[in-house]
Motif scaffolding. Structure first.
Motif, PDB file in Angstrom:
ATOM      1  N   TRP A 276       0.788  -1.228   0.000  1.00 38.78           N
ATOM      2  CA  TRP A 276       0.000   0.000   0.000  1.00 38.78           C
ATOM      3  C   TRP A 276       0.822   1.281   0.000  1.00 38.78           C
ATOM      4  O   TRP A 276       0.288   2.352  -0.288  1.00 38.78           O
ATOM      5  CB  TRP A 276      -0.938   0.009   1.215  1.00 38.78           C
ATOM      6  N   THR A 277       2.096   1.205   0.328  1.00 40.29           N
ATOM      7  CA  THR A 277       2.878   2.433   0.461  1.00 40.29           C
ATOM      8  C   THR A 277       2.911   3.244  -0.830  1.00 40.29           C
ATOM      9  O   THR A 277       2.735   4.465  -0.803  1.00 40.29           O
ATOM     10  CB  THR A 277       4.303   2.105   0.959  1.00 40.29           C
ATOM     11  N   VAL A 278       3.099   2.598  -1.955  1.00 39.06           N
ATOM     12  CA  VAL A 278       3.136   3.315  -3.241  1.00 39.06           C
ATOM     13  C   VAL A 278       1.788   3.982  -3.511  1.00 39.06           C
ATOM     14  O   VAL A 278       1.723   5.157  -3.889  1.00 39.06           O
ATOM     15  CB  VAL A 278       3.508   2.360  -4.399  1.00 39.06           C
ATOM     16  N   PHE A 279       0.688   3.228  -3.288  1.00 37.01           N
ATOM     17  CA  PHE A 279      -0.639   3.783  -3.533  1.00 37.01           C
ATOM     18  C   PHE A 279      -0.934   4.942  -2.581  1.00 37.01           C
ATOM     19  O   PHE A 279      -1.507   5.946  -2.978  1.00 37.01           O
ATOM     20  CB  PHE A 279      -1.715   2.698  -3.384  1.00 37.01           C
ATOM     21  N   GLN A 280      -0.520   4.800  -1.329  1.00 33.57           N
ATOM     22  CA  GLN A 280      -0.756   5.862  -0.365  1.00 33.57           C
ATOM     23  C   GLN A 280       0.115   7.087  -0.644  1.00 33.57           C
ATOM     24  O   GLN A 280      -0.290   8.206  -0.353  1.00 33.57           O
ATOM     25  CB  GLN A 280      -0.541   5.359   1.062  1.00 33.57           C
ATOM     26  N   TYR A 281       1.283   6.855  -1.207  1.00 29.42           N
ATOM     27  CA  TYR A 281       2.121   8.003  -1.621  1.00 29.42           C
ATOM     28  C   TYR A 281       1.357   8.850  -2.637  1.00 29.42           C
ATOM     29  O   TYR A 281       1.296  10.063  -2.531  1.00 29.42           O
ATOM     30  CB  TYR A 281       3.445   7.507  -2.206  1.00 29.42           C
ATOM     31  N   VAL A 282       0.765   8.172  -3.613  1.00 24.56           N
ATOM     32  CA  VAL A 282      -0.029   8.868  -4.624  1.00 24.56           C
ATOM     33  C   VAL A 282      -1.245   9.520  -3.962  1.00 24.56           C
ATOM     34  O   VAL A 282      -1.556  10.690  -4.206  1.00 24.56           O
ATOM     35  CB  VAL A 282      -0.482   7.898  -5.743  1.00 24.56           C
ATOM     36  N   ASN A 283      -1.914   8.768  -3.096  1.00 30.26           N
ATOM     37  CA  ASN A 283      -3.147   9.242  -2.469  1.00 30.26           C
ATOM     38  C   ASN A 283      -2.930  10.508  -1.635  1.00 30.26           C
ATOM     39  O   ASN A 283      -3.628  11.503  -1.816  1.00 30.26           O
ATOM     40  CB  ASN A 283      -3.749   8.136  -1.600  1.00 30.26           C
ATOM     41  N   VAL A 284      -1.958  10.495  -0.726  1.00 31.01           N
ATOM     42  CA  VAL A 284      -1.782  11.636   0.189  1.00 31.01           C
ATOM     43  C   VAL A 284      -1.082  12.817  -0.471  1.00 31.01           C
ATOM     44  O   VAL A 284      -1.119  13.919   0.065  1.00 31.01           O
ATOM     45  CB  VAL A 284      -1.048  11.247   1.494  1.00 31.01           C
ATOM     46  N   ASN A 285      -0.479  12.605  -1.631  1.00 30.52           N
ATOM     47  CA  ASN A 285       0.264  13.688  -2.278  1.00 30.52           C
ATOM     48  C   ASN A 285      -0.385  14.232  -3.551  1.00 30.52           C
ATOM     49  O   ASN A 285      -0.136  15.385  -3.915  1.00 30.52           O
ATOM     50  CB  ASN A 285       1.693  13.237  -2.590  1.00 30.52           C
ATOM     51  N   TYR A 286      -1.184  13.437  -4.239  1.00 31.67           N
ATOM     52  CA  TYR A 286      -1.689  13.867  -5.544  1.00 31.67           C
ATOM     53  C   TYR A 286      -3.210  13.798  -5.708  1.00 31.67           C
ATOM     54  O   TYR A 286      -3.755  14.471  -6.573  1.00 31.67           O
ATOM     55  CB  TYR A 286      -1.013  13.056  -6.656  1.00 31.67           C
ATOM     56  N   VAL A 287      -3.883  12.976  -4.919  1.00 28.29           N
ATOM     57  CA  VAL A 287      -5.343  12.883  -5.025  1.00 28.29           C
ATOM     58  C   VAL A 287      -5.960  14.047  -4.251  1.00 28.29           C
ATOM     59  O   VAL A 287      -5.551  14.309  -3.114  1.00 28.29           O
ATOM     60  CB  VAL A 287      -5.848  11.527  -4.467  1.00 28.29           C
ATOM     61  N   PRO A 288      -6.926  14.774  -4.843  1.00 28.31           N
ATOM     62  CA  PRO A 288      -7.572  15.867  -4.107  1.00 28.31           C
ATOM     63  C   PRO A 288      -8.170  15.348  -2.799  1.00 28.31           C
ATOM     64  O   PRO A 288      -8.714  14.238  -2.764  1.00 28.31           O
ATOM     65  CB  PRO A 288      -8.676  16.338  -5.067  1.00 28.31           C
ATOM     66  N   PRO A 289      -8.070  16.124  -1.711  1.00 27.34           N
ATOM     67  CA  PRO A 289      -8.508  15.655  -0.388  1.00 27.34           C
ATOM     68  C   PRO A 289      -9.908  15.042  -0.349  1.00 27.34           C
ATOM     69  O   PRO A 289     -10.115  14.020   0.305  1.00 27.34           O
ATOM     70  CB  PRO A 289      -8.440  16.914   0.474  1.00 27.34           C
ATOM     71  N   LYS A 290     -10.865  15.630  -1.074  1.00 28.62           N
ATOM     72  CA  LYS A 290     -12.227  15.101  -0.979  1.00 28.62           C
ATOM     73  C   LYS A 290     -12.382  13.721  -1.611  1.00 28.62           C
ATOM     74  O   LYS A 290     -13.348  13.013  -1.321  1.00 28.62           O
ATOM     75  CB  LYS A 290     -13.243  16.076  -1.581  1.00 28.62           C
TER      76      LYS A 290
END
Length: 198
Positions: free
Chosen positions: A155-169
């Motif tokens: 999950w670390t790679v996916f969470q890197y994308v999530n917390v850094n590039y996916v809009p918060p909402k």
């Protein structure tokens, strides 16, 4: 057709998407709670369909589906929503991101949030499935470190994308969608291993 067209001209999928985006704006916690509950329930159901339990004749355990739905609705959706808000306050996302900024944010997610969340998940799901406190403690002792290790690896790679590039909402939705795919993947692997060992 685009989302910018008049609501009367939109097809049902566009209307549903527009309604969902509006709900995220007006009632973010409730929307994420409902989404998380639904996706968690679907993940449990799909996993049971892919890997039927021979102990009960392959029947769907609806209490387990309900347990996952309840955890997603009451705990996962709201808690992860609040965590992302706190993360953005502690480490505001920058327009000019550096690799170090992104790594700091994902380290907090992976090493500060993920372990206690996993403990909570293992304990609460076991209780909601009706297995009791002792079974929950046994499940934590048996599963926590192997699951945490796998979680950190995958999950670390996916969470890197999530917390850094996916809009918060959309972060909770992104994580839930990946969790659904992950549960199906794990169930498929378990099924293949079970068939290979027959």
């Amino acid at each position: 057709m685009s989302l910018s067209k008049d609501k009367g001209e939109q097809n049902p999928l566009e209307k549903a998407l527009a309604a969902y985006i509006e709900a995220l704006q007006t009632k973010p916690v409730l929307t994420k709670a409902v989404t998380s509950g639904c996706i968690s329930a679907i993940g449990s159901l799909v996993s049971q369909l892919i890997v039927p339990n021979p102990a009960n004749g392959g029947k769907i355990v609806w209490r387990s589906v309900a347990a996952y739905a309840a955890f997603g609705f009451v705990v996962s959706g709201p808690l992860i929503h609040k965590f992302y808000i706190l993360l953005d306050k502690m480490m505001p996302p920058k327009k000019e991101k550096t690799a170090l900024d992104g790594i700091k944010r994902v380290v907090v997610d992976r090493l500060v949030f993920a372990p206690p969340f996993l403990l909570l998940f293992l304990y609460v799901i076991t209780i909601l499935e009706g297995q009791g406190h002792q079974a929950a403690i046994a499940r934590i002792r048996e599963s926590f470190f192997p699951v945490l290790k796998l979680n950190l690896q995958v999950w670390t790679v996916f969470q890197y994308v999530n917390v850094n590039y996916v809009p918060p909402k959309y972060r909770v939705l992104f994580g839930n969608a990946l969790a659904l795919i992950w549960s199906v993947f794990v169930a498929s692997k378990r099924r293949k291993m079970a068939l290979a060992n027959k």
